[in-house]
Design an enzyme around this catalytic site. Structure first.
Site, PDB file in Angstrom:
ATOM      1  N   LYS A 254      41.700  20.456  65.425  1.00 29.53           N
ATOM      2  CA  LYS A 254      42.052  18.904  65.744  1.00 29.53           C
ATOM      3  C   LYS A 254      41.942  18.309  64.487  1.00 29.53           C
ATOM      4  CE  LYS A 254      39.508  15.361  66.525  1.00 29.53           C
ATOM      5  NZ  LYS A 254      40.212  14.311  65.841  1.00 29.53           N
TER       6      LYS A 254
ATOM      7  N   GLU B  78      30.768  20.924  56.781  1.00 32.99           N
ATOM      8  CA  GLU B  78      30.967  20.567  55.548  1.00 32.99           C
ATOM      9  C   GLU B  78      30.894  18.859  55.418  1.00 32.99           C
ATOM     10  OE1 GLU B  78      31.984  18.845  52.271  1.00 32.99           O
ATOM     11  OE2 GLU B  78      34.024  19.711  52.463  1.00 32.99           O
TER      12      GLU B  78
ATOM     13  N   CYS C 291      34.784  13.811  49.310  1.00 33.40           N
ATOM     14  CA  CYS C 291      33.320  14.325  49.760  1.00 33.40           C
ATOM     15  C   CYS C 291      32.533  14.584  48.500  1.00 33.40           C
ATOM     16  CB  CYS C 291      33.423  15.353  50.799  1.00 33.40           C
ATOM     17  SG  CYS C 291      34.111  16.825  50.011  1.00 33.40           S
TER      18      CYS C 291
ATOM     19  N   GLU D  88      26.628   6.958  50.545  1.00 31.84           N
ATOM     20  CA  GLU D  88      28.260   7.517  50.255  1.00 31.84           C
ATOM     21  C   GLU D  88      29.017   6.241  50.643  1.00 31.84           C
ATOM     22  OE1 GLU D  88      30.120  10.591  52.796  1.00 31.84           O
ATOM     23  OE2 GLU D  88      30.695  11.395  50.790  1.00 31.84           O
TER      24      GLU D  88
ATOM     25  N   GLY E   1      33.519  16.459  57.916  1.00 35.36           N
ATOM     26  CA  GLY E   1      33.734  14.952  58.213  1.00 35.36           C
ATOM     27  C   GLY E   1      32.223  14.324  57.777  1.00 35.36           C
ATOM     28  N   SER E   2      31.797  13.458  58.731  1.00 38.61           N
ATOM     29  CA  SER E   2      30.669  12.648  58.224  1.00 38.61           C
ATOM     30  C   SER E   2      29.528  13.258  58.657  1.00 38.61           C
ATOM     31  CB  SER E   2      30.808  11.288  58.860  1.00 38.61           C
ATOM     32  OG  SER E   2      30.719  11.322  60.322  1.00 38.61           O
ATOM     33  N   THR E   3      28.404  12.716  57.722  1.00 38.28           N
ATOM     34  CA  THR E   3      27.240  13.515  58.147  1.00 38.28           C
ATOM     35  C   THR E   3      26.528  13.190  59.404  1.00 38.28           C
ATOM     36  OG1 THR E   3      26.557  13.710  55.713  1.00 38.28           O
ATOM     37  CG2 THR E   3      24.692  13.712  57.341  1.00 38.28           C
TER      38      THR E   3
ATOM     39  N   GLY F  31      28.536  15.332  62.013  1.00 42.31           N
ATOM     40  CA  GLY F  31      27.923  16.864  61.764  1.00 42.31           C
ATOM     41  C   GLY F  31      26.687  16.881  62.554  1.00 42.31           C
TER      42      GLY F  31
END
Ligand code: ADP
Length: 486
Positions: free
Chosen positions: A179, A253, A287, A385, A231-233, A236
């Site tokens: 996706k 990641e 990232c 971030e 993607g984003s933490t 995740g």
């Protein structure tokens, strides 16, 4: 169609003005049968395409197709799978202009980067993993592929992140449901056409477009044996919870706040060029961006002056213009987030510099390169971030202080060290908690080198031998070990 130039991208978009369906079992589904959403060019806000919004049923069909395809694909000798990966790599090279222009229009990043960095790395990733497919049986005896892999990718390097996911999965004998990000699905759809053109067996690669709910359905599906997410933490964390206890293999990641450490014996002009690559490459939407400049006290003002002078020469503007250094940020949401964080930094006492020479275009989502000095280590902009062209700077006195400051983060993705003293660099490198460390360099990537983080930057590695383990089940190898132990 001939794979050259902007007009071919426009013709391709025109040919698909009825919308894009999903790519399932080697065919595109009927776009008119689905809910859909609009994809726009961030540089001018103009719509590019209408794309299907995948439902749980679409995910179910794609996973079923991948499951059927797995039976044949996983049984092929590695060198047979390698042929397809080589063919994909060559096809990407043949169409690299088309893909670079499409990526630039979809994401907003400069054409110089998509043409000279993204596309060559994409092709290299498939070539490299074709090699691994050939060597699989001899290099990984006793291992078997995991099965159907659900892969979810972000918008900052759309086709490159697809390559990082799909190439190792296929090399190891898995099949895939991928996706792409809702902001940037177009090169993934062009990739689906490439799969068809090279005759990849139906169902080995399936692309389902959609938003977060589409990704969540993929994560939850029982027919998926592995989830790979970039993607984003925050997302995740959601995925980690959703897969806990499911037996699914998982790699994440996530975000970063990587230090860029400059010692007083560094070649400052090189360090300044390094900073341009660290934080003004890809609008800072990277990232592993070197987003925290840590500079030794005695040279701080000298370095800042050089950085400011260099910033004056950066060009912000049309991503399709070959002389542009900084293109458009991916979306208005992202632009608002960056703007708010810079305002917050100012509020917290940082000094904010933006070059006086730069006029950002009036339309589109552009943000000027920004340097924030006098930043407190505990302030928001030093910790969070930003994912934009914003560099925050702090000073240190001793190598010990540099290490402490560098490691004072929830993340641990990358770090960059600048010094002409190799002993000092190696000593500091060994004490940094980061997955990738560059010395007198930054943002270097290669398909042969494992990439990934510590702590809230995630776990698992992508690229090279380490990356392949993410796509192999080791029960066979363990069983062999037991045999040997008997
Ligand atoms: P970013 O902040 O970089 O946009 P996100 O983590 O929001 O990163 O998105 C990365 C990818 O994850 C996108 O493809 C997005 O659609 C997908 N995604 C978002 N939410 C979820 C979720 N709850 N489950 C699975 N995938 C998701």
């Amino acid at each position: 169609p001939a794979p050259e130039g902007n007009e071919h991208v426009l013709a391709w978009l025109e040919a698909h003005k009825g919308g894009f369906g999903h790519f399932i079992d080697g065919r595109f589904t009927d776009p008119s049968a689905s809910k859909s959403f609009k994809v726009a060019n961030p540089a001018d806000g103009k719509p590019l395409a209408q794309v299907a919004h995948g439902t749980a049923q679409d995910i179910d069909k794609a996973v079923a197709a991948a499951g059927r395809a797995f039976k044949g694909w996983s049984k092929l000798p590695g060198h047979e799978r390698a042929k397809y990966l080589y063919a994909i790599a060559r096809n990407i090279q043949k169409r690299d202009r088309f893909l670079a222009v499409l990526e630039t229009m979809d994401n907003g990043k400069p054409i110089r980067e998509t043409r000279d960095i993204d596309m060559p790395l994409v092709a290299r990733h498939f070539y490299h993993h074709a090699g691994w497919a050939e060597l699989l049986e001899s290099e990984f005896p006793g291992y078997r592929p995991v099965g159907v892999c659900g892969q979810i990718i972000p918008w900052n390097f759309p086709l490159l992140m697809l390559a990082w996911k799909i190439a190792p999965a296929l090399a190891a004998g898995n099949t895939v449901v991928l996706k792409p990000a809702e902001q940037t699905p177009l090169t993934a759809l062009a990739f689906a056409e490439i799969c068809r053109e090279v005759g990849l067996p139906a169902g080995v690669v399936n692309i389902v477009t959609g938003e977060g709910d589409t990704g969540a359905a993929l994560v939850a599906h029982e027919g998926v044996q592995k989830i790979a997410f970039t993607g984003s933490t925050d997302v995740g964390r959601v995925i980690r919870t959703a897969t806990a206890g499911s037996g699914k293999k998982l790699s994440l990641e996530l975000g970063g706040k990587s230090p860029f450490i400059v010692f007083d014996d560094a070649d400052l002009d090189s360090a300044v060029e390094g900073l341009v690559d660290a934080i003004w490459f890809n609008q800072g939407e990277v990232c592993c961006a070197g987003s925290r400049l840590l500079v030794q006290e005695g040279i701080a003002e000298k370095l800042y002056a050089k950085v400011r002078a260099r910033m004056e020469t950066l060009r912000v503007g049309s991503p399709l213009d070959k002389s542009t250094d900084i293109g458009a940020v991916v979306s208005t949401e992202q632009l608002e987030r960056i703007t708010a964080l810079v305002a917050k930094g100012k509020e917290e006492g940082a000094e904010v510099f933006q070059p006086s020479s730069i006029q950002v275009p009036g339309t589109g989502t552009f943000f000027a390169p920004t340097l924030m000095t006098g930043v407190e280590p505990a302030s928001t902009v030093a910790v969070v971030e930003i994912f934009g062209p914003v560099l925050v700077a702090m000073t240190f006195r001793t190598p010990d202080e540099a290490v402490a400051l560098a490691n004072n983060t929830r993340f641990g993705l990358a770090a960059s060290i600048w010094s002409e003293n190799i002993n000092r660099s190696l000593d500091v490198a060994a004490r940094l908690k980061a997955g990738v460390i560059w010395i007198n360099a930054t943002n270097l990537f290669d398909a042969a080198a494992g990439f990934g983080g510590y702590r809230e930057s995630g776990f698992g590695r992508e690229g090279g031998r380490e990356g392949l383990y993410e796509y192999l089940a080791d029960d066979g190898a363990k069983a062999k070990g037991k045999e040997a132990a008997k």
